[in-house]
Design a protein around this motif. Structure first.
Motif, PDB file in Angstrom:
ATOM      1  N   ALA A  35       0.742  -1.344  -0.009  1.00  0.00           N
ATOM      2  CA  ALA A  35       0.147  -0.086  -0.054  1.00  0.00           C
ATOM      3  C   ALA A  35       0.814   1.394   0.077  1.00  0.00           C
ATOM      4  CB  ALA A  35      -1.013  -0.087   1.190  1.00  0.00           C
ATOM      5  N   SER A  36       0.353   2.077  -0.804  1.00  0.00           N
ATOM      6  CA  SER A  36       1.099   3.578  -0.634  1.00  0.00           C
ATOM      7  C   SER A  36      -0.082   4.521  -0.815  1.00  0.00           C
ATOM      8  CB  SER A  36       1.919   3.875  -1.947  1.00  0.00           C
ATOM      9  OG  SER A  36       1.264   3.500  -3.291  1.00  0.00           O
ATOM     10  N   ILE A  69      -6.367   0.604  -7.362  1.00  0.00           N
ATOM     11  CA  ILE A  69      -5.932  -0.756  -7.192  1.00  0.00           C
ATOM     12  C   ILE A  69      -4.997  -1.104  -8.500  1.00  0.00           C
ATOM     13  CG2 ILE A  69      -7.855  -1.477  -5.762  1.00  0.00           C
ATOM     14  CD1 ILE A  69      -9.003  -3.034  -8.545  1.00  0.00           C
ATOM     15  N   SER A  70      -4.099  -1.946  -8.252  1.00  0.00           N
ATOM     16  CA  SER A  70      -3.446  -2.732  -9.407  1.00  0.00           C
ATOM     17  C   SER A  70      -4.264  -3.520  -9.986  1.00  0.00           C
ATOM     18  CB  SER A  70      -2.376  -3.451  -8.845  1.00  0.00           C
ATOM     19  OG  SER A  70      -2.503  -4.582  -8.115  1.00  0.00           O
ATOM     20  N   ARG A  71      -4.219  -3.442 -11.214  1.00  0.00           N
ATOM     21  CA  ARG A  71      -5.266  -4.290 -12.315  1.00  0.00           C
ATOM     22  C   ARG A  71      -5.290  -5.782 -12.120  1.00  0.00           C
ATOM     23  NH1 ARG A  71      -5.734  -0.431 -17.219  1.00  0.00           N
ATOM     24  NH2 ARG A  71      -4.849   1.294 -16.371  1.00  0.00           N
ATOM     25  N   ASP A  72      -4.257  -6.327 -11.483  1.00  0.00           N
ATOM     26  CA  ASP A  72      -4.470  -7.770 -11.230  1.00  0.00           C
ATOM     27  C   ASP A  72      -5.548  -8.062 -10.278  1.00  0.00           C
ATOM     28  OD1 ASP A  72      -2.535  -6.726  -9.389  1.00  0.00           O
ATOM     29  OD2 ASP A  72      -1.932  -8.590  -8.850  1.00  0.00           O
ATOM     30  N   LEU A  73      -5.907  -7.136  -9.523  1.00  0.00           N
ATOM     31  CA  LEU A  73      -6.576  -7.260  -8.313  1.00  0.00           C
ATOM     32  C   LEU A  73      -8.065  -7.279  -8.836  1.00  0.00           C
ATOM     33  CD1 LEU A  73      -5.063  -5.067  -5.277  1.00  0.00           C
ATOM     34  CD2 LEU A  73      -4.890  -7.619  -5.514  1.00  0.00           C
ATOM     35  N   ILE A  74      -8.590  -6.746 -10.137  1.00  0.00           N
ATOM     36  CA  ILE A  74      -9.835  -6.672 -10.555  1.00  0.00           C
ATOM     37  C   ILE A  74     -10.204  -8.114 -10.889  1.00  0.00           C
ATOM     38  CG2 ILE A  74     -11.117  -6.105 -12.764  1.00  0.00           C
ATOM     39  CD1 ILE A  74      -9.155  -3.498 -12.992  1.00  0.00           C
ATOM     40  N   ASP A  75      -9.124  -9.078 -11.128  1.00  0.00           N
ATOM     41  CA  ASP A  75      -9.321 -10.398 -11.345  1.00  0.00           C
ATOM     42  C   ASP A  75      -9.795 -11.147  -9.955  1.00  0.00           C
ATOM     43  OD1 ASP A  75      -8.941 -10.226 -13.884  1.00  0.00           O
ATOM     44  OD2 ASP A  75      -6.957 -10.746 -13.811  1.00  0.00           O
ATOM     45  N   SER A  76      -9.522 -10.623  -9.030  1.00  0.00           N
ATOM     46  CA  SER A  76      -9.677 -11.260  -7.585  1.00  0.00           C
ATOM     47  C   SER A  76     -11.023 -10.852  -7.048  1.00  0.00           C
ATOM     48  CB  SER A  76      -8.795 -10.655  -6.425  1.00  0.00           C
ATOM     49  OG  SER A  76      -7.516 -11.124  -6.947  1.00  0.00           O
ATOM     50  N   GLY A  77     -11.828 -10.366  -8.387  1.00  0.00           N
ATOM     51  CA  GLY A  77     -13.239  -9.748  -7.700  1.00  0.00           C
ATOM     52  C   GLY A  77     -13.261  -8.319  -6.985  1.00  0.00           C
ATOM     53  N   ASN A 100      -1.109   1.792 -12.932  1.00  0.00           N
ATOM     54  CA  ASN A 100      -0.534   1.388 -14.070  1.00  0.00           C
ATOM     55  C   ASN A 100      -0.290  -0.179 -14.095  1.00  0.00           C
ATOM     56  OD1 ASN A 100       2.025   0.483 -15.634  1.00  0.00           O
ATOM     57  ND2 ASN A 100       1.851   2.836 -16.277  1.00  0.00           N
ATOM     58  N   ARG A 101      -0.413  -0.714 -15.316  1.00  0.00           N
ATOM     59  CA  ARG A 101      -0.096  -2.310 -15.387  1.00  0.00           C
ATOM     60  C   ARG A 101       1.206  -2.961 -14.661  1.00  0.00           C
ATOM     61  NH1 ARG A 101      -4.334  -4.075 -18.453  1.00  0.00           N
ATOM     62  NH2 ARG A 101      -5.055  -2.515 -19.977  1.00  0.00           N
ATOM     63  N   ARG A 102       2.091  -2.125 -14.432  1.00  0.00           N
ATOM     64  CA  ARG A 102       3.286  -2.605 -13.942  1.00  0.00           C
ATOM     65  C   ARG A 102       2.944  -3.180 -12.300  1.00  0.00           C
ATOM     66  NH1 ARG A 102       4.672   3.212 -14.839  1.00  0.00           N
ATOM     67  NH2 ARG A 102       5.016   3.867 -12.525  1.00  0.00           N
ATOM     68  N   TYR A 103       2.053  -2.669 -11.832  1.00  0.00           N
ATOM     69  CA  TYR A 103       1.861  -2.802 -10.435  1.00  0.00           C
ATOM     70  C   TYR A 103       1.266  -3.999 -10.112  1.00  0.00           C
ATOM     71  CZ  TYR A 103       3.519   2.026  -9.826  1.00  0.00           C
ATOM     72  OH  TYR A 103       4.348   3.067  -9.874  1.00  0.00           O
ATOM     73  N   LYS A 104       1.680  -4.773  -9.034  1.00  0.00           N
ATOM     74  CA  LYS A 104       1.001  -6.023  -8.732  1.00  0.00           C
ATOM     75  C   LYS A 104       0.722  -6.153  -7.327  1.00  0.00           C
ATOM     76  CE  LYS A 104       1.436  -7.808 -12.837  1.00  0.00           C
ATOM     77  NZ  LYS A 104       0.624  -7.145 -13.843  1.00  0.00           N
ATOM     78  N   LYS A 105      -0.508  -6.560  -6.974  1.00  0.00           N
ATOM     79  CA  LYS A 105      -0.995  -6.904  -5.721  1.00  0.00           C
ATOM     80  C   LYS A 105      -0.811  -5.582  -4.935  1.00  0.00           C
ATOM     81  CE  LYS A 105      -1.638 -10.656  -2.518  1.00  0.00           C
ATOM     82  NZ  LYS A 105      -1.106 -11.920  -1.889  1.00  0.00           N
ATOM     83  N   LYS A 106      -1.261  -4.458  -5.249  1.00  0.00           N
ATOM     84  CA  LYS A 106      -0.975  -3.078  -4.807  1.00  0.00           C
ATOM     85  C   LYS A 106      -2.072  -2.264  -4.593  1.00  0.00           C
ATOM     86  CE  LYS A 106       2.029   0.482  -4.512  1.00  0.00           C
ATOM     87  NZ  LYS A 106       3.129   1.425  -5.078  1.00  0.00           N
ATOM     88  N   ILE A 107      -2.210  -1.621  -3.554  1.00  0.00           N
ATOM     89  CA  ILE A 107      -3.419  -0.382  -3.634  1.00  0.00           C
ATOM     90  C   ILE A 107      -2.626   1.012  -3.399  1.00  0.00           C
ATOM     91  CG2 ILE A 107      -5.043  -2.142  -2.728  1.00  0.00           C
ATOM     92  CD1 ILE A 107      -4.833  -0.985   0.053  1.00  0.00           C
ATOM     93  N   ASP A 108      -3.518   1.995  -3.723  1.00  0.00           N
ATOM     94  CA  ASP A 108      -2.875   3.107  -3.453  1.00  0.00           C
ATOM     95  C   ASP A 108      -4.114   4.299  -2.834  1.00  0.00           C
ATOM     96  OD1 ASP A 108      -1.020   5.110  -3.914  1.00  0.00           O
ATOM     97  OD2 ASP A 108      -1.106   5.420  -5.903  1.00  0.00           O
ATOM     98  N   LEU A 109      -3.895   4.466  -1.745  1.00  0.00           N
ATOM     99  CA  LEU A 109      -4.897   5.213  -0.835  1.00  0.00           C
ATOM    100  C   LEU A 109      -5.021   6.813  -1.609  1.00  0.00           C
ATOM    101  CD1 LEU A 109      -4.326   2.923   0.786  1.00  0.00           C
ATOM    102  CD2 LEU A 109      -5.126   4.037   2.773  1.00  0.00           C
ATOM    103  N   HIS A 110      -6.328   7.435  -1.815  1.00  0.00           N
ATOM    104  CA  HIS A 110      -6.437   8.712  -2.056  1.00  0.00           C
ATOM    105  C   HIS A 110      -6.257   9.522  -0.832  1.00  0.00           C
ATOM    106  CE1 HIS A 110      -8.804  12.366  -3.350  1.00  0.00           C
ATOM    107  NE2 HIS A 110      -7.797  12.374  -4.268  1.00  0.00           N
ATOM    108  N   LEU A 111      -5.637  10.406  -0.989  1.00  0.00           N
ATOM    109  CA  LEU A 111      -5.312  11.394   0.575  1.00  0.00           C
ATOM    110  C   LEU A 111      -5.573  12.809   0.071  1.00  0.00           C
ATOM    111  CD1 LEU A 111      -2.279   9.623   2.587  1.00  0.00           C
ATOM    112  CD2 LEU A 111      -5.074   9.367   2.724  1.00  0.00           C
TER     113      LEU A 111
END
Length: 144
Positions: A35-36, A69-77, A100-111
């Motif tokens: 997370a960032s 969210i990283s795009r791979d998490l979309i496939d997780s539901g 961006n597609r380069r990130y995997k299993k990551k979230i980015d909180l909007h602050l």
């Protein structure tokens, strides 16, 4: 008071994690992610959006806790509009941006526009829980 709020938040999160293990709750999913945090600034978001428009076309609202969210998490539901519960936070966050597609299993909180808060948040590993949309849950159950 802050300590009490943090303890309540941890208790709620613990209850969510425990519910993930129950057989009668296949629609709840929990995982650890990187997370960032990011801000509504043009240099941190999609080019040409002035930092206010997400990759899904939503307008960021500082009153709505949001997450990319990283795009791979979309496939997780974890699809657009999913509410996710993040360790250490009282309120759920709405998934309304993707990274961006380069990130995997990551979230980015909007602050919002608080750059210092995003820097202070830094990079962490956190547990999250979210409810898988009913259609995805049915598909996953049928395939098992």
């Amino acid at each position: 008071m802050k300590n009490f709020t943090l303890k309540i938040s941890a208790l709620i999160f613990l209850l969510l994690i425990l519910s993930c293990d129950e057989k009668d709750s296949p629609e709840m999913k929990c995982m650890e992610v990187k997370a960032s945090a990011y801000n509504s600034l043009g240099n941190q978001t999609r080019i040409g959006t002035n930092g206010k428009i997400t990759a899904w076309g939503d307008t960021l609202n500082p009153n709505v806790p949001s997450v990319a969210i990283s795009r791979d998490l979309i496939d997780s539901g974890m699809v657009h509009g999913t509410m996710i519960y993040i360790e250490g936070f009282n309120e759920p966050f709405k998934v309304n941006d993707k990274m961006n597609r380069r990130y995997k299993k990551k979230i980015d909180l909007h602050l919002g526009t608080d750059v210092q808060a995003a820097r202070d948040f830094g990079n962490q590993k956190l547990n999250i829980c979210f409810e898988v949309p009913e259609i995805k849950a049915k598909i996953a159950t049928a395939s098992n």
